[in-house]
Design a protein around this motif. Structure first.
Motif, short mmCIF file in Angstrom:
data_model
loop_
_atom_site.label_atom_id
_atom_site.label_comp_id
_atom_site.label_asym_id
_atom_site.label_seq_id
_atom_site.Cartn_x
_atom_site.Cartn_y
_atom_site.Cartn_z
N LEU A 131 -34.99 54.31 79.93
CA LEU A 131 -35.18 53.20 78.85
C LEU A 131 -33.72 52.28 78.91
O LEU A 131 -32.66 53.08 79.07
N LEU A 132 -33.86 51.39 78.97
CA LEU A 132 -32.63 50.30 78.40
C LEU A 132 -33.17 49.38 77.16
O LEU A 132 -34.20 48.98 77.35
N LEU A 133 -32.44 49.03 76.40
CA LEU A 133 -32.67 48.44 75.33
C LEU A 133 -32.15 46.94 75.14
O LEU A 133 -30.81 46.78 75.59
N ASN A 134 -33.32 46.09 75.07
CA ASN A 134 -32.80 44.74 74.99
C ASN A 134 -32.79 44.32 73.67
O ASN A 134 -33.85 44.05 72.94
N VAL A 135 -31.54 44.06 72.50
CA VAL A 135 -31.43 43.99 71.38
C VAL A 135 -31.77 42.38 71.12
O VAL A 135 -30.81 41.80 71.47
N VAL A 136 -32.78 42.15 70.34
CA VAL A 136 -33.25 40.67 69.92
C VAL A 136 -33.01 40.51 68.61
O VAL A 136 -33.95 41.00 67.89
N THR A 137 -32.07 39.69 68.07
CA THR A 137 -31.91 39.72 66.92
C THR A 137 -33.13 38.70 65.89
O THR A 137 -33.48 38.93 64.79
N GLY A 138 -33.56 37.61 66.79
CA GLY A 138 -34.49 36.93 66.23
C GLY A 138 -33.82 35.51 65.93
O GLY A 138 -33.21 35.66 64.90
N GLY A 139 -34.52 34.48 66.68
CA GLY A 139 -33.58 33.24 66.29
C GLY A 139 -34.54 32.36 65.25
O GLY A 139 -34.27 31.35 65.04
N GLU A 140 -36.04 32.66 65.26
CA GLU A 140 -36.64 32.02 64.37
C GLU A 140 -37.16 32.42 63.14
O GLU A 140 -37.87 33.45 62.89
N SER A 141 -36.79 31.67 61.96
CA SER A 141 -36.94 32.26 60.61
C SER A 141 -38.60 32.46 60.24
O SER A 141 -39.03 33.50 59.59
N HIS A 142 -39.19 31.29 60.79
CA HIS A 142 -40.61 31.47 60.45
C HIS A 142 -41.45 32.60 61.17
O HIS A 142 -42.32 33.03 60.37
N GLU A 143 -41.05 33.06 62.19
CA GLU A 143 -41.69 34.06 62.86
C GLU A 143 -41.10 35.28 62.44
O GLU A 143 -41.97 36.29 62.21
N GLN A 144 -39.89 35.32 61.82
CA GLN A 144 -39.42 36.68 61.39
C GLN A 144 -40.22 37.09 59.99
O GLN A 144 -40.36 38.23 59.55
N ARG A 145 -40.44 35.84 59.22
CA ARG A 145 -41.16 36.01 58.01
C ARG A 145 -42.37 36.50 58.13
O ARG A 145 -42.90 37.23 57.32
N ALA A 146 -43.12 36.32 59.21
CA ALA A 146 -44.34 36.67 59.53
C ALA A 146 -44.58 38.27 59.54
O ALA A 146 -45.43 38.87 59.31
N TYR A 147 -43.38 38.83 60.10
CA TYR A 147 -43.16 40.26 60.18
C TYR A 147 -42.57 40.89 58.89
O TYR A 147 -42.24 42.14 58.74
N GLY A 148 -42.21 40.07 57.92
CA GLY A 148 -41.63 40.44 56.38
C GLY A 148 -40.43 40.68 56.63
O GLY A 148 -39.75 41.10 55.51
N ASP A 149 -39.61 39.95 57.26
CA ASP A 149 -38.47 39.68 57.46
C ASP A 149 -37.74 38.39 56.81
O ASP A 149 -37.98 37.41 57.47
N PHE A 150 -36.97 38.34 55.62
CA PHE A 150 -36.77 37.01 55.12
C PHE A 150 -35.05 36.65 55.08
O PHE A 150 -34.85 35.89 54.14
N LEU A 151 -34.45 37.22 55.67
CA LEU A 151 -32.98 37.11 55.84
C LEU A 151 -33.08 35.80 56.76
O LEU A 151 -33.61 35.53 57.43
N ASP A 152 -31.74 35.09 56.52
CA ASP A 152 -31.33 33.94 57.39
C ASP A 152 -30.78 34.46 58.49
O ASP A 152 -30.53 35.62 58.85
N LYS A 153 -30.40 33.54 59.42
CA LYS A 153 -29.94 34.04 60.91
C LYS A 153 -28.89 34.96 60.85
O LYS A 153 -28.41 35.58 61.52
N ASP A 154 -27.60 34.12 60.27
CA ASP A 154 -26.37 34.91 60.02
C ASP A 154 -26.50 36.10 59.57
O ASP A 154 -25.80 37.39 59.97
N ALA A 155 -27.35 36.21 58.43
CA ALA A 155 -27.46 37.80 57.82
C ALA A 155 -28.18 38.72 58.88
O ALA A 155 -28.10 39.86 58.87
N ARG A 156 -29.14 38.21 59.71
CA ARG A 156 -29.74 39.19 60.68
C ARG A 156 -28.88 39.62 61.63
O ARG A 156 -28.86 40.66 62.09
N TYR A 157 -27.85 38.65 62.14
CA TYR A 157 -26.89 39.08 62.86
C TYR A 157 -25.91 40.20 62.31
O TYR A 157 -25.48 41.29 62.91
N ARG A 158 -25.69 40.19 61.11
CA ARG A 158 -24.79 41.15 60.32
C ARG A 158 -25.57 42.44 60.34
O ARG A 158 -25.14 43.53 60.40
#
Length: 380
Positions: free
Chosen positions: A112-139
């Motif tokens: 296993l190798l892990l490619n960590v993807v924070t997520g750059g699209e808020s509308h797609e993140q919200r579809a998964y129940g994630d409502f943080l903005d981009k900078d908060a997602r990185y934190r």
């Protein structure tokens, strides 16, 4: 140092045409030509393993199959190939993710190798129940990786962060080996996370001058953290016995781009919050002219595909030259793909890798014998 090459498992579907979409846009209909069944993906994985690719990247998002589940199944049909599993840390608790990775290592023999993807699209993140903005997602990603790395080190973790909280978290069994973390991102917030937690920083296939700037930026941030990172690049490839044949194939792919699809995808990608995606779009500007943005570097894929949008196009020797050019900047790992992924793996594996082996740049990671000799184009 031997270069490392990874291939790509198209869990969004495969085709003799470019499968577009990604970054919040749906996969194009060409992805239905070869559905991403375990049988087909295993065929690609076995080919990649035989040819000498060290690992295979799988994407993440609403446009593709789940990477964890798919690679776990495909791993049972391979012996040595590692899986660079893309995942988004906001969707899984850090303790569970650390446990999943530990289980994966034991059940696959450390592949296993892990490619960590924070997520750059808020509308797609919200579809998964994630409502943080981009900078908060990185934190949050930084907190996530801090917890996961401590758990993998066998520590008991108590953390009350801005976004994540765990108490008395620990693993009954730590992974052996600890999975390496691959991480990409072009924004200042991404750079800080990469410098602190990544083993390999990944960039999309920008021209060498821009890649050099990124490497210098991340290297400087890592030095301030007392760390040293490796660097990798994500590219498509179209390599043939002659340059003319390769560019003819690029032209064929471009001719297959429906103008309405290009317009729709470009409109979707223009809404992206990803700095890396913005830089990809700037390479072609949405038009079909001037797509060779550096010798043998073609930006045509990005007209219909989000994320990695450039390809190395040329003869096997030309592609090998461009790889050496990127390596001279500090790139040691290459994450590659091509349409269709089964056939293009052979074009690259039988055409370019032997040439790099002859130059002393590469050795097959799973064999101890001599590298295969480069194939000489047939002439009548």
């Amino acid at each position: 140092m031997s270069l490392t090459f990874h291939w790509f498992l198209p869990t969004n579907g495969d085709s003799r045409h470019v499968v577009g979409g990604g970054h919040g846009t749906p996969a194009t209909v060409s992805g239905q030509d070869r559905p991403p069944t375990v049988a087909y993906l295993s065929q690609i994985a076995r080919a990649a393993e035989d040819l000498g690719f060290t690992g295979a990247l799988t994407p993440t998002g609403g446009w593709c199959e789940d990477a964890w589940l798919t690679t776990a199944m495909v791993s049972q049909n391979t012996e040595h190939l590692k899986f660079l599993v893309a995942f988004r840390p906001g969707f899984v608790s850090p303790t569970l993710a650390a446990q999943m990775a530990s289980t994966y290592q034991r059940q696959t023999g450390g592949r296993l190798l892990l490619n960590v993807v924070t997520g750059g699209e808020s509308h797609e993140q919200r579809a998964y129940g994630d409502f943080l903005d981009k900078d908060a997602r990185y934190r949050r990603t930084g907190e996530f990786l801090s917890i996961v790395r401590d758990l993998w080190d066998g520590k008991t973790v108590d953390l009350a962060g801005e976004h994540l909280r765990v108490e008395d978290a620990r693993l009954a069994r730590v992974p052996d080996p600890v999975p390496e973390v691959y991480f990409g991102g072009s924004s200042p917030a991404a750079g800080e996370v990469a410098a602190r937690y990544a083993d390999v920083y990944l960039t999309w296939g920008e021209p060498p001058a821009q890649v050099a700037e990124k490497i210098a930026w991340i290297r400087g941030l890592a030095e301030r953290e007392g760390r040293t990172l490796r660097f990798g690049i994500r590219l498509h490839v179209i390599t043939r016995d002659t340059s003319e044949q390769a560019w003819a194939e690029a032209a064929r792919l471009l001719d297959g781009f429906d103008p309405a699809t290009v317009k729709s995808v470009q409109e979707g990608l223009a809404r992206s919050e990803s700095e890396g995606q913005r830089r990809m779009l700037a390479l072609h500007g949405g038009g079909r002219d001037g797509l060779e943005i550096h010798p043998n570097l073609w930006a045509g894929i990005g007209l219909v595909r989000g994320g990695a949008g450039t390809a190395l196009v040329g003869s096997h020797d030309e592609v090998a030259d461009r790889i050496e050019e990127y390596h001279a900047l500090g790139i040691d790992e290459f994450v590659l793909s091509g349409y269709p992924h089964l056939e293009e793996a052979y074009w690259f594996g039988e055409g370019v890798l032997p040439r790099l082996a002859a130059r002393g740049r590469w050795r097959h990671p799973f064999t101890t014998g001599p590298a295969p000799s480069a194939q000489v184009p047939f002439t009548s």
